[in-house]
Design an enzyme around this catalytic site. Structure first.
Site, PDB file in Angstrom:
ATOM      1  N   HIS A 169       0.990  -1.239  -0.040  1.00  0.00           N
ATOM      2  CA  HIS A 169      -0.038   0.106  -0.002  1.00  0.00           C
ATOM      3  C   HIS A 169       0.865   1.149  -0.181  1.00  0.00           C
ATOM      4  O   HIS A 169       0.438   2.056  -0.625  1.00  0.00           O
ATOM      5  CB  HIS A 169      -0.938  -0.037   1.294  1.00  0.00           C
ATOM      6  CG  HIS A 169      -2.459  -0.576   0.991  1.00  0.00           C
ATOM      7  ND1 HIS A 169      -2.904  -1.420   1.730  1.00  0.00           N
ATOM      8  CD2 HIS A 169      -3.180  -0.231   0.127  1.00  0.00           C
ATOM      9  CE1 HIS A 169      -3.860  -1.712   0.997  1.00  0.00           C
ATOM     10  NE2 HIS A 169      -4.316  -0.817   0.112  1.00  0.00           N
ATOM     11  N   GLU A 198      -9.080 -13.692 -22.599  1.00  0.00           N
ATOM     12  CA  GLU A 198      -7.791 -13.963 -21.834  1.00  0.00           C
ATOM     13  C   GLU A 198      -7.659 -15.473 -21.965  1.00  0.00           C
ATOM     14  O   GLU A 198      -6.676 -16.048 -21.294  1.00  0.00           O
ATOM     15  CB  GLU A 198      -7.674 -13.392 -20.524  1.00  0.00           C
ATOM     16  CG  GLU A 198      -8.685 -13.684 -19.306  1.00  0.00           C
ATOM     17  CD  GLU A 198      -8.664 -12.777 -18.339  1.00  0.00           C
ATOM     18  OE1 GLU A 198      -7.734 -12.164 -17.921  1.00  0.00           O
ATOM     19  OE2 GLU A 198      -9.612 -12.698 -17.507  1.00  0.00           O
ATOM     20  N   ASP A 213      -3.193 -12.530 -18.887  1.00  0.00           N
ATOM     21  CA  ASP A 213      -3.304 -13.966 -18.831  1.00  0.00           C
ATOM     22  C   ASP A 213      -3.338 -14.651 -20.170  1.00  0.00           C
ATOM     23  O   ASP A 213      -3.022 -15.622 -20.363  1.00  0.00           O
ATOM     24  CB  ASP A 213      -4.829 -14.213 -18.272  1.00  0.00           C
ATOM     25  CG  ASP A 213      -4.894 -14.319 -16.742  1.00  0.00           C
ATOM     26  OD1 ASP A 213      -3.760 -14.854 -16.248  1.00  0.00           O
ATOM     27  OD2 ASP A 213      -5.488 -13.623 -15.967  1.00  0.00           O
ATOM     28  N   CYS A 241      -6.520  -4.246 -22.077  1.00  0.00           N
ATOM     29  CA  CYS A 241      -6.287  -3.613 -20.507  1.00  0.00           C
ATOM     30  C   CYS A 241      -5.136  -4.560 -19.927  1.00  0.00           C
ATOM     31  O   CYS A 241      -4.974  -4.319 -18.636  1.00  0.00           O
ATOM     32  CB  CYS A 241      -7.568  -3.778 -19.639  1.00  0.00           C
ATOM     33  SG  CYS A 241      -8.245  -5.493 -19.440  1.00  0.00           S
TER      34      CYS A 241
HETATM   35  C1  PEP Z   1      -4.702  -9.584 -17.667  1.00  0.00           C
HETATM   36  O1  PEP Z   1      -4.943 -10.921 -17.405  1.00  0.00           O
HETATM   37  O2  PEP Z   1      -4.145  -9.248 -18.678  1.00  0.00           O
HETATM   38  C2  PEP Z   1      -5.518  -8.569 -16.900  1.00  0.00           C
HETATM   39  C3  PEP Z   1      -5.670  -7.533 -17.229  1.00  0.00           C
HETATM   40  O3  PEP Z   1      -6.197  -9.002 -15.688  1.00  0.00           O
HETATM   41  P1  PEP Z   1      -5.410  -9.536 -14.483  1.00  0.00           P
HETATM   42  O4  PEP Z   1      -4.058  -8.882 -14.508  1.00  0.00           O
HETATM   43  O5  PEP Z   1      -6.146  -8.758 -13.317  1.00  0.00           O
HETATM   44  O6  PEP Z   1      -5.481 -10.859 -14.315  1.00  0.00           O
HETATM   45 MG    MG Z   2      -6.434 -11.526 -16.093  1.00  0.00          MG
END
Ligand code: PEP
Ligand code: MG
Length: 587
Positions: free
Chosen positions: A198, A440, A464, A511
């Protein structure tokens, strides 16, 4: 402690918050309270238990005092972390364990509390997920505060420095970081801490350069030494020689110059030279990150990870608590849109209240949307809370780890039920709320054309997707060389996803971390992504390059990139193109 003559010694650890700071050191004593275990008489048990409870109350009063002072001085921003610490203080397990140990082991309250801390630490140490593991630091900080109250030790303020200084400390609590006065404290380094502790998150949000996890830095630096800290690379130089000093002074000026230059782009559109607009948004886990996102020109939140609300606690947050949290984020971001992802836990992201059993293959286990569908009693309140937040601003909802059409249909049926309930109760929500899925899992790529008919947008989670496509554990440091975003299989997958989305007339977003890497921008642009969501500090770097690229050229670049058989060949082609056409954008 080493003498102040230590010269030009370089240490390396975790760059927790970017920026370079150069200045004299102020050692701030945050060392652990030394605890001696002693036996007590059964008759002394009530008095020891009362000593513990009094210290607990005193620690709570201290934290409340800090919260009130900060609230009065700076408003409610960032106070969420202090609330988390208050929650830990009030956790019934903390009291039960400690008082239980006093009673059964017949030892003093300090020692019993230390044993409780050890139990928490053992529990957290077994967790694979880095973010979760580091939550043990929060528990330790809270327990240290109780211990200090018990032994009557007060703490000097972090701002107790002469002139402007860099703080060196064993550890800094989030409350310490929140109280930093930037006109006095220009950066900090600590023995403990990790990138997702944090304190590190807050340092990034408040833009204070910081290097953490140095292990023994408090034993290697003396008060008054001059240090250089580079919060981007994690380098600390103690008493730099003239050449190093000049070198870092130049780098610092260059960094600050680039930051200033980048900030000029903040309000300019993210548009290519041939007029294509791409939305650049931010990934957010805490409401505290929003000011930094806005400061870097984020056009909305492309990924709000809701799991943070569920960690660190024994009972799950109910609909009202979730609604309050989502509503706060939506209000703070308004009028910009917020894309809220439903719970992505299970496997190694452990949430005590979900009562999950151990699994042999957690990454392939009962997690994310599979878990939500298995536990509608947990999922429904989240859907209702998100829907209700959609009445307060522009909200989109999306779902993690969807593997195929049956799953998204099941999710949509539950969402419809939640909507029906809210209609019946007269609770408002956005009837036109857009729904999306994370792409993903390779199966989702392969059936992307079918999935595109079911939803309003795709968002590719490359973290992922790369892990599952290449069968590379994303957290295994021994395999990191094989974790290749430019692997032809990954590039082909991305192309399939974007093409399927566009054929169905929906948006293709990304993302995962790949979206925030400036060198990949020409590829993502050429593939046709409509929206990229990343950490706040990457936004302007990506925008700078985007504004110098033409989509037509990027499309040609992608066609070539897709023709190479290995990631290495794609990489060297890309580097060559960048050197030839975009070099000045990457300084
Ligand atoms: C991803 O898998 O790219 C993602 C954005 O989700 P997380 O990193 O939360 O698994
Ligand atoms: Mg993910």
């Amino acid at each position: 402690m080493v003498s102040a003559k230590t010269s030009n010694r370089e240490l390396r650890a975790i760059g927790a918050s970017p920026g370079i700071a150069i200045g004299p050191v102020r050692i701030t004593d945050r060392s652990r309270v030394a605890v001696v275990e002693s036996e007590i008489d059964p008759a002394e048990v009530p008095a020891e238990a009362a000593r513990f409870r009094n210290a607990l109350a005193a620690a709570e009063a201290e934290l409340r005092g800090i919260k009130e002072r900060l609230e009065a001085a700076r408003g409610p921003e960032h106070l969420y972390v202090i609330d988390t610490h208050l929650l830990i203080l009030r956790d019934s397990m903390l009291t039960r364990e400690t008082v239980g140990t006093i009673e059964t082991e017949l030892i003093n309250a300090e020692a019993a509390l230390k044993r409780t801390l050890q139990k928490f630490k053992d529990f957290f140490a077994g967790i694979g997920d880095e973010y979760l593991r580091e939550r043990s630091g929060d528990v330790e900080t809270v327990i240290e505060r109780i211990l200090r109250c018990m032994v009557g030790q007060s703490q000097v303020s972090v701002n107790d420095v002469e002139g402007r200084a860099i703080i060196v400390s064993h550890d800094l609590s989030p409350a310490d970081v929140l109280q930093i006065d930037k006109s006095r404290v220009i950066g900090f380094v600590t023995d403990l801490g990790g990138k997702t502790s944090h304190s590190a998150i807050l340092a990034r949000a408040l833009e204070i350069p910081a290097v953490v996890g140095l292990e023994r830095v408090t034993a290697e630096i003396c008060d008054g030494d001059v240090v250089i800290i580079d919060g981007g690379t994690g380098v600390v130089v103690i008493n730099p020689d003239q050449e190093t000093f000049r070198d870092y002074l130049r780098r610092k000026q260059h960094y600050e110059y680039l930051e200033r230059e980048l900030l000029k782009l903040r309000d300019l559109p993210a548009v290519t030279t041939d007029g294509h607009r791409i939305l650049l948004k931010g990934n957010v886990e805490f409401i505290e990150e929003i000011p930094s996102l806005q400061g870097h020109g984020g056009e909305g939140i492309g990924l709000y990870r809701t799991e943070m609300l569920f960690f660190n606690r024994r009972e799950l947050p109910d609909e009202e608590e979730q609604f309050a949290a989502y509503a706060a984020v939506v209000r703070e971001m308004a009028p910009r849109p917020v894309t809220i992802r439903t719970l992505d836990v299970g496997g190694d992201k452990f949430v005590p209240g979900l009562n999950l059993s151990d699994e042999l293959n957690p990454a392939l286990g009962l997690r994310a949307i599979r878990l939500s569908l298995r536990q509608p009693e947990t999922f429904k309140p989240q859907l209702r809370a998100i829907l209700r937040a959609s009445a307060l601003g522009k909200v989109r909802i999306f779902f993690p780890m969807v593997s195929g059409v049956a799953e998204i249909r099941a999710v949509k049926a539950l969402l419809e039920e939640a909507k029906q309930e809210l209609r019946g109760e007269g609770k408002p929500f956005d009837e036109g709320i857009e729904i999306g899925i994370m792409i993903e899992i390779p199966s989702a790529v392969i059936v992307a054309d079918l999935l595109a008919r079911e939803v309003d947008f795709f968002s590719v989670g490359t973290n992922d997707l790369i892990q599952y496509s290449l069968a590379i554990d994303r957290t295994n440091e021994h395999l990191s060389h094989l974790y290749e975003p430019l692997h032809p299989a990954v590039l082909r997958s991305l192309k399939m996803v974007v093409d399927a989305a566009h054929a169905a007339g929906i948006d293709a977003c990304m993302c995962g971390e790949m979206a925030g890497e400036p060198t990949y921008l020409p590829i993502l642009l050429g593939l046709g992504f409509d929206e990229l969501s990343m950490n706040a500090v990457s936004i302007l770097r990506v925008k700078k390059i985007l504004r110098r690229c033409s989509r037509e050229e990027a499309e040609r670049l992608v066609a070539r990139a897709l023709s190479f058989p290995t990631a290495q060949e794609v990489e060297s082609f890309l580097q060559g193109e960048i050197a030839a056409h975009y070099a000045e954008s990457f300084d």
